[in-house]
Design an enzyme around this catalytic site. Structure first.
Site, mmCIF file in Angstrom:
data_model
loop_
_atom_site.group_PDB
_atom_site.id
_atom_site.type_symbol
_atom_site.label_atom_id
_atom_site.label_comp_id
_atom_site.label_asym_id
_atom_site.label_seq_id
_atom_site.Cartn_x
_atom_site.Cartn_y
_atom_site.Cartn_z
ATOM 1 N N ARG A 158 28.423 20.401 -61.138
ATOM 2 C CA ARG A 158 28.802 20.253 -59.725
ATOM 3 C C ARG A 158 29.617 21.480 -59.391
ATOM 4 O O ARG A 158 30.765 21.625 -59.839
ATOM 5 C CB ARG A 158 29.615 18.975 -59.514
ATOM 6 N N CYS A 171 26.331 7.613 -49.406
ATOM 7 C CA CYS A 171 26.434 8.058 -50.807
ATOM 8 C C CYS A 171 27.767 7.684 -51.429
ATOM 9 O O CYS A 171 27.884 7.633 -52.648
ATOM 10 C CB CYS A 171 26.205 9.566 -50.885
ATOM 11 N N ARG A 184 22.515 5.158 -59.047
ATOM 12 C CA ARG A 184 22.754 6.512 -59.567
ATOM 13 C C ARG A 184 22.471 6.553 -61.070
ATOM 14 O O ARG A 184 21.931 7.524 -61.583
ATOM 15 C CB ARG A 184 24.207 6.955 -59.306
HETATM 16 N N1 CP Z 1 28.071 10.127 -54.170
HETATM 17 C C1 CP Z 1 28.679 10.911 -55.057
HETATM 18 O O1 CP Z 1 28.151 11.935 -55.535
HETATM 19 O O2 CP Z 1 29.915 10.474 -55.417
HETATM 20 P P1 CP Z 1 30.983 11.256 -56.301
HETATM 21 O O3 CP Z 1 31.479 12.412 -55.498
HETATM 22 O O4 CP Z 1 32.050 10.235 -56.580
HETATM 23 O O5 CP Z 1 30.313 11.731 -57.557
HETATM 24 N N1 NVA Z 2 28.949 15.361 -48.387
HETATM 25 C C1 NVA Z 2 29.892 14.911 -49.374
HETATM 26 C C2 NVA Z 2 29.208 14.157 -50.448
HETATM 27 C C3 NVA Z 2 30.118 13.580 -51.504
HETATM 28 C C4 NVA Z 2 29.396 12.874 -52.580
HETATM 29 C C5 NVA Z 2 30.653 16.106 -49.937
HETATM 30 O O1 NVA Z 2 30.019 17.126 -50.200
HETATM 31 O O2 NVA Z 2 31.865 16.008 -50.100
#
Ligand code: CP
Ligand code: NVA
Length: 306
Positions: free
Chosen positions: A106, A263, A291
């Site tokens: 990420r 999400c 997920r």
């Molecule tokens: N929806 C999602 O990706 O959640 P997190 O940021 O908690 O991983």
């Molecule tokens: N759009 C949000 C999604 C989090 C899972 C973000 O990028 O923070």
């Protein structure tokens, strides 16, 4: 094989991932959370999870999923690695490629993911960037389909910020079919590259400023935070997005049995009211559970096992 963007996959490949996710979910019914899947397809494999941003679902669902598949998993934040002190992304990818069999990252920026994937000699999975969130959207499609049937017959509404999750939804509709109406303020519409891609691939994606029009007659309404992790203009976004709250009045424009998805994390009573989050349309916690199942299928596809 990497899992970087939904648009990198054919319809048949994505269907394979979705089918595998459903099969694995069904085959675990009655099993304790910590019990392994009987075929242990990741036995002997180690996966590293690297986070430059916070996470609850992505982190824990990958950790649980990898263990259920019989693999091992390590998690680290970018800040506690030498990455945080200036080691190059490419060198980090080369080193991790010697230690583990796959990396989920990420990253703050899409460029970091792309640089990592170019230098790595093992599969790399996109666990969210500022631009897209493909693992989330595979899960979303799985959740929609387990309630309503194949996406190619569904009409989906995205309400609010045309952000990273929305971008992956545009790609999902482009590859799998179905239609997507995005209701958003002009200033927060999906980035041009995604809309151009949708045009080029004749995806049934339309953008409008009226949330009611976007939601009208749809099978599923989706929203997300007004302020994503990479956003800084908090007050401006609240002002622009206040009219896009998903509440009971807005949901009335969708089909009677429409789903509500998010999400998560949700900012209750900002982008969505408690009544919708906790009401009969909502499948947000099934979505969160899925997920695990979707990511297991994504991992297996990276190892050529789907
Ligand atoms: N929806 C999602 O990706 O959640 P997190 O940021 O908690 O991983
Ligand atoms: N759009 C949000 C999604 C989090 C899972 C973000 O990028 O923070």
């Amino acid at each position: 094989m990497h899992f970087l963007e939904i648009k990198d996959f054919s319809k048949a490949q994505l269907r394979g991932i979705l089918d595998s996710a459903v099969k694995r979910k069904n085959s675990r019914s009655g099993l304790a959370k910590g019990e392994r899947d009987s075929d242990l397809p990741l036995k002997g494999k180690i996966v590293a999870l690297v986070f430059e941003r916070p996470s609850t679902r992505t982190r824990f669902s990958f950790e649980v999923g990898i263990r259920q598949l019989g693999g091992e998993v390590f998690t680290s934040s970018g800040g506690e690695m030498q990455l945080g002190r200036g080691e190059t992304v490419a060198d980090t990818a080369r080193v991790l490629s010697r230690y583990v069999d796959a990396v989920m990252i990420r990253s703050k920026k899409r460029e970091t993911l792309d640089e990592f994937a170019s230098a790595a000699t093992i599969p790399v999975i996109n666990g969210l960037t500022n631009m897209t969130h493909p693992c989330q959207v595979v899960t979303d499609v799985m959740t929609l389909e387990e309630n309503k049937g194949h996406l190619d017959k569904q009409h989906v509404a995205w309400v609010g910020d045309g952000n990273n999750v929305c971008a992956s939804w545009i790609e999902a509709v482009g590859v799998l079919g179905g239609s997507l109406k995005v209701g958003c303020p002009l200033l927060l519409k999906p980035q041009k590259e995604f809309l151009d891609w949708a045009d080029k691939h004749k995806a049934a994606v339309s953008v409008m400023t009226s949330p009611e029009e976007a939601v009208s007659d749809t099978d599923c309404v989706i929203t997300d935070a007004w302020v994503s992790m990479h956003d800084e203009d908090v007050e401006n976004r609240h002002n622009l997005l206040r009219a896009y709250q998903v509440n009971e009045a807005l949901m009335k424009h969708a089909k009677k049995d429409a789903l509500f998805m998010h999400c998560l994390p949700a900012h209750r009573n900002e982008e969505v009211t408690d009544a919708i989050m906790d009401g009969p349309h909502s499948v947000v916690f099934d979505e969160a559970e899925n997920r695990i199942h979707a990511q297991k299928a994504i991992l297996l596809s990276c190892f050529g096992k789907v």
